[in-house]
Design a protein around this motif. Sequence first.
Motif, short mmCIF file in Angstrom:
data_model
loop_
_atom_site.label_atom_id
_atom_site.label_comp_id
_atom_site.label_asym_id
_atom_site.label_seq_id
_atom_site.Cartn_x
_atom_site.Cartn_y
_atom_site.Cartn_z
N TYR A 113 0.71 -1.23 0.03
CA TYR A 113 -0.02 0.03 -0.22
C TYR A 113 0.91 1.05 0.00
N HIS B 36 0.89 5.30 0.43
CA HIS B 36 0.01 6.32 0.99
C HIS B 36 -0.15 7.78 0.06
N ALA C 31 4.30 9.42 5.36
CA ALA C 31 4.59 7.60 5.15
C ALA C 31 6.04 7.49 5.55
N LEU C 32 6.77 8.57 5.86
CA LEU C 32 8.42 7.98 6.20
C LEU C 32 8.65 8.48 7.52
N ASN C 33 9.21 7.61 7.95
CA ASN C 33 9.47 7.98 9.48
C ASN C 33 10.97 9.11 9.44
N GLU D 277 17.32 2.70 6.07
CA GLU D 277 16.60 1.64 7.15
C GLU D 277 15.31 1.85 6.46
N ARG E 42 14.10 -2.30 5.64
CA ARG E 42 13.61 -3.23 6.54
C ARG E 42 12.45 -4.04 6.13
N PHE F 36 12.80 -7.97 6.62
CA PHE F 36 11.59 -8.57 7.30
C PHE F 36 10.91 -9.68 6.41
N PHE F 37 10.96 -9.22 5.18
CA PHE F 37 10.10 -10.49 4.36
C PHE F 37 10.83 -11.46 3.89
N ARG G 146 10.40 1.45 -1.39
CA ARG G 146 9.88 0.70 -0.28
C ARG G 146 9.17 -0.33 -0.42
#
Lengths: 329, 524, 481, 268
Positions: free
Chosen positions: B350, B352, B358-360, B367, B371, B375-376, B421
Amino acid sequence: MTGTPRRRPAPVRDFIVSRGISGAVSLFIVTLLVFAGTALLPGDAASALLGQNATPEALEAIRRNLGLDQPLIWRYLAWVGHAAQGDFGQSLASGRPVAEVLLPRLGNSLLLASVAAVLLLPFAIGGGIAAAIWQDSWFDRVLGFTSMLFLAMPAFLVGYILIYVLAVRLGWFPSMSVAPLFGGASAWAKILALPVISLVIIGQAHTMKLTRTAILAVLATDYVLMAEVKGISRRRIILRHALPNALSAILSISILTVAYLIVDVVVIEIVFSYPGLGKLMVDSVAYRDLTVVQACGLLFALIFIGMNFLADLLALLVNPRQRVPARGA
Amino acid sequence: MENTVLSIEGLCIDARAPILQDISLAVRAGEIFGVIGESGAGKSTLAMAMVGLLRAGCRRVAGKVTLSGQSLFDLSQPQLEQVRRRKVSYVAQSAAAAFNPFYRLGDQVTELAALELGTPAAERRKMAADLFRELQLPNPETFGARYPHQVSGGQLQRAMIAMALINNPDLIIFDEPTTALDVTTQLEVMRLIRKIVTARGCGAIYISHDLAVVAQLADRLMVLRHGKVIETGATRTLMETPQQDYTRALVANKTTTSPAVQARTAQPIIALRDFAAGYGGVSLVQDISLDLSAGHITCLVGESGSGKTTLARAIAGLVDVHGGTATFQGKPLVPRLEDRPRDARRRMQYIHQLPDLALNPRQTVREAIGRPLAFFAGVTGAAAEARLRQLMRDVELPEEFLDRYPGSLSGGQKQRICIARALAADPEVLICDEVTSALDPLVEESVIQLLLRLMQQRPLTLLFITHNLGLTRRFAHEVAVMQAGRIVEFAPAETIFAAPREAYTRTLLDATPVMERGWLEARL
Amino acid sequence: QGTPKRGGTLAIGIEGASTGDTLDPRTFNSPYWAVAAGSIFNTLVEVQGPANDLKPGLAKSWEGSNGGKTWVFDLVEGATFHNGKPVTTADVIYSLQIHNAEDSRSNSRAIAAGIAGMTADSATRLTIDLAEGNYFFPAMLSNYPLCIIPEGTTVFDGVGSGPYKISRFSPGEVLELTRHDGYFKTDAAWVDQVVILAANDPAARASAFQSGQVQIASMLDTRTAELIKAMPGKGLVTLSSSQFVGFNMRADIAPFDNADLRMAMKLAIDREDVLRRVYGGMGRIGNDTPIPPNDPLFAADIVQNSYNPEKAAELFKKSGITGPLQLHTSDAATVPAVDMAALFKEHAAKAGIEIEIIREPADGYWANVWAQAPFHATVWGARPTADMILTTAYSAASPGNDTHWGNAEFDAAIAAARVEPDEAKRKTIYAQAQALLSSDGGAIIPVFGDVVEGVAAEVEGYVPGTQPLANYRAAEQVWFA
Amino acid sequence: MRNLGFLLSLAAFAVLILAALLAPLIAPYLPSEPVHAPYAAPGDGGLLGADSLGRDMFSRILYGLRYTLGISLTVAVLAACAGVSLAFLAAFRRGWTDILLGRLVDAIMSVPQIIFALVVLAVAGVSLTTLILTMAVLEATLFYRVIRPVAADIVAMDYVEVARLRGEGLGWYLRREILPNAAPTLIAEFGIRIAYAVLFISGLSFLGVGVQPPAADLGGLVRENALAISVGQLSPLAPAACIALITLSVNGIVDWFIHKYSIRAELG
Ligand SMILES: Nc1ncnc2c1ncn2[C@@H]1O[C@H](COP(=O)(O)OP(=O)(O)OP(=O)(O)O)[C@@H](O)[C@H]1O
Ligand SMILES: Nc1ncnc2c1ncn2[C@@H]1O[C@H](COP(=O)(O)OP(=O)(O)OP(=O)(O)O)[C@@H](O)[C@H]1O
Ligand SMILES: [Mg+2]
Ligand SMILES: [Mg+2]
């Protein structure tokens, strides 16, 4: 939709209901905390009451009398039940009804708070508004610095300096604020002078800072900018456009200031030996006067929760966005 | 020029950095002067300067603003206020914020009449009612008794125009008055503005970032970028023979089209039947039946609040599903995100609308993109580094950006990071919720190009939410039109644009401004 | 001093009040209530002046016989209570009896318990029989809780026969009194109103006196006394009082049931330093007995305990006790108690004894710490007779025995002294008692600090006694110039 | 102006911290040593005069600083850990966790803090541990109240949703998404809480339930010497001024920080 509906606007009712419930929940937790806290005080009330001459039989009798032999839950329920009817039991130290001990002290606290509030609020709120309007001017800076200074000072320092200068050196006011019977209103004024001055000095910094922030927030809104673009004079913008919108914030600040003045002034009461609720509670904790401590704790919480409720309610009532329902009726 | 109402000469305004540099323009009575520029170009700053106002922190370095013959920056405060009261009006972008929540609309609209002329209340009510009627507001007699929060955004915008008319100004400044409105309301407001300026013969400034809108309204145009004037001229000349590259790019006919695709597969990758979803028991979207074909771009259009985002988020598992069935590659789609297996979460990504959110801000690009890899796929170390570099190349960003924080990137760059991402998870379906609507036209175009290129490189299916019908026309394979929580029409793009079946679709298509000349006139 | 004049409001600031206070004389146990009792009530006998002269109170005369076992009191005529009722022997009997009632917490309970029987010979003549002879009995009756209230009082509302009656009583705050017009002493009670302010905090007391809010203040800090005296209109009265601040070691429980440890502690405090630093040099060195050097009964010949770190260390080692000793102290036991504890810690450290000071909140101290903690600060006010303090504070049977020291030899000695009519012999017996206390007792009494009271210049007629505030009866003595 | 204030505050705070750390080296005497005449004036009795027992005021202030700063910092750290993790948890979990914690915090905060502390200290007895724990609990509620809305704002951000879409665990949210973004507010709040703790411990010591003598923190020093103030000896004002200096300098630093990171400053 034509015209505003006549019936009580739903938002206010909803607010009262929802805030009432959440206030009640808070109060319930407070009763638990207060009861648990005081029930755990070391050395139970019976032995505190009898002191050195306690015999086991006398202790047992007193425990039965106070209901201390009942299970904790039962004692809690009995206490809450009676408290709800205004009966807080008897002071363990003096044997007098707690209400009788409490009421004059509550009166004193309210008196001190209201006199201080009457002197403090106009000054602090006016100062806060002025500081916001002339943001970053020398006036704002001086005010900002002095309020920062007073916020940084421990309350007892202010108290002692006042005692030294105004009571000991100049002899204008008595240094102990114990209520006089002989002397009437002017004696009262003298008695209240020092604690009131201390509270005004200590409290104004906080209130002023909050007011300033609230006003600045309103002055930064688009509608104030719009008014400026429309060519409205500065004066009218502040009086007619900014202030009404800051009103709810100012009201909240004022009420919370009063709550602070009733509740958070223990050190000042101690410094001036003022017979308010705070001093009563401090003393009662020391004497393990359980029933009085419980009642005080409850009363404090009630005042605080009630004041917060009032502040929110007033804020709601002056704000049309909250008061008048959105579209349609 | 004798009937010049506003002239600006060599205006320079600085905050910390220069905001406006050497701006000159002149506006005649009876004309609409358009100012176009991307967000942050300095449009609002310029509009404020036209009434002699500088926002806090801003400083006029040079230049002159003359309004109705008076040099604004030479006036005393009371004189300036008088000019503002009598000669000029301002219509702000966000009407909701520009009205004082404390007073009724009527009082605010007629405040100047009360101040300047001392008009009594009864008369002012009548004045307001007349204006409200002129602006086609409902119940004009009682409309003024409402508070701002009691009326809709479009009505509020019209009330603001009424407020601007109360003092019969020489000049009205419209600062993006329709940006917050949906297309049908936008069209109404545009009609009104045109009518008013013609009827009253005052001058008007119309500020926007939407070239199509300005082109329809303005007689003359000024293109603003980074606080500088790029080009000024009559609208027609500018549109037809732009002189500068930037203007040319803005005006250019967008030529991109959807990539050639395989025929619709029999088996849709995502299929919804009688799907309903919403918050807290209330279904905001209902009766949704929709097939997403693998490798296709499906655009979801509809006016604001029609439920586009809700539907997309329900598919992503972020909204409670209330009924119907949903399948993903033939297998039932688990409603709750938390219950979906990790691999299912990986395959649907998804993106945004607002890349800023949407980005930290406290994570570097490395990072953020790294991630999902870890993660995946559990890719770390050198392998991850190689993938990261590849992804940066895929989204056409320099590798150095990996060590930057989002704060130092532009909006378009941030959106590319978000896309990277999403790609890092190696997804099969991308759900894009208005991913370009916060971007400037040129940047928007490049992001669209990027998405199209990516679709050619890998098997991706796109659910693309937008309110930009122009974009949809060029780009979509299928279009779903939403209204009030339902899909009213779902058909291949050619069908929708050539022969819309539903009246609602037609209205929507009709109200979307295009750059063609005479579009607005045809709708007056 | 001029001639007495009527009028004015006298304000007294004094320590020892609390919100839990009541008007039940059996609960009177602080300077505040001593002064309040001295203003509201009368005892049968009063003491006055530096020599503790006995003076008539409600009893105009008394006579002892049968080896101090039988006492006959004649009451003054015309004494009335605030409610108009005349004072009779029935009232006196009732007033003394309640102290020995089952639930009595009176600090005079021991005195009342010593009464074997009381007979009302007439409305004004009373015979009291004691279980054991006691020549100090009349003086003991001057103890302030033994004040006379109307017979049958169960609701203690403060009706007494004293010079002032209560207008308002706010516990822990203020006691406001107005003149009792029917007061039987005609040459007393000059001021119209008396306000007794609860001023537990010494700093509050000092500033209230300095600011003129009170005309009489009790217990001013000796070290700042000179500075106050320098202010115009502020007079000071210094009493060589037998009041003292000390440290109690509970002799009945560990670790202080060890006599070596007790002696080690007595030798580990530098008395000279305490006198200099805590009392500004105003006071007298004590020898761990409640009898000060200026008392005629003081035993000058016995060994004086004095600072000896080496010896203390030796004894401490011998006692086998290790680890820090927790010393509880509080402002309630006066500021000097806190300061003295801090000094003690320093002094003891030189002897290798570690003291850990625990400071208790002022107001719960007497109820929860005093007489209970193994090692704590105490303060004893002056008593009119040596017998009283020795009996109350150190005899095994007394509830006031805050060191819990029980010594049969000592108890026998003071019992013997009580019935010993010969003064010289009595003195020898007391010397023996003092020697026991000093060498074995649980109290460390390093110094008798002078008591400094503030008396404003406009206050006249104040006769200092051995006990504070003109033996607690300042209110009826003074007048305004 | 603000920068100047910041630099001065920073310098003052650094000096105070150094003074506390190096107290044994700087102090001319031990804090418990009676070395001067009682109430000696500054000059005859050391730099700042002597207290009632003739102990050196300057040395006592240096050691008092250790208590005041040490306790305040410990309290602030403990309170931050507890208050912040609970606030994060509540903001993230919502639902019952949030409601229960919120109500509990409300209830604790509806009893005046100093009263609360007095009751608890009466129950638990005064010791350094109970003192610090009590204060930490009370301060934690204040942390909670300020940090929870900030955390809730962060949780509502799309990037947190991105993490949710991925299926991250609780630890990742709290540590990697929320904490770094709440950091500026947290640091500012931390400063405010230190200043508050300084005043709080001073107040408690003033009421006699703080640091126990002969050790004394700054508040205790004021109390010990209150008598001297009433007779016009102003040296006890030095520890009080020291308290004010700490809070003032911390406020100065926080103020700058709030401004720099445009944090919406919550007062009180
Ligand atoms: N008071 C100010 N102090 C400093 N910079 C400012 C100030 N006001 C605006 N700016 C900056 O000036 C630039 C132009 O701002 P302006 O609001 O005029 O842009 P705009 O073209 O109206 O943008 P938008 O389309 O987003 O409304 C922006 O980069 C903005 O950050
Ligand atoms: N969290 C929510 N809780 C309740 N109602 C919501 C929530 N989010 C959105 N809505 C409502 O659901 C309806 C559809 O909203 P949605 O965001 O899906 O519309 P949209 O088509 O995406 O609009 P836009 O073009 O403005 O993004 C709106 O009326 C909106 O007010
Ligand atoms: Mg703008
Ligand atoms: Mg949407």
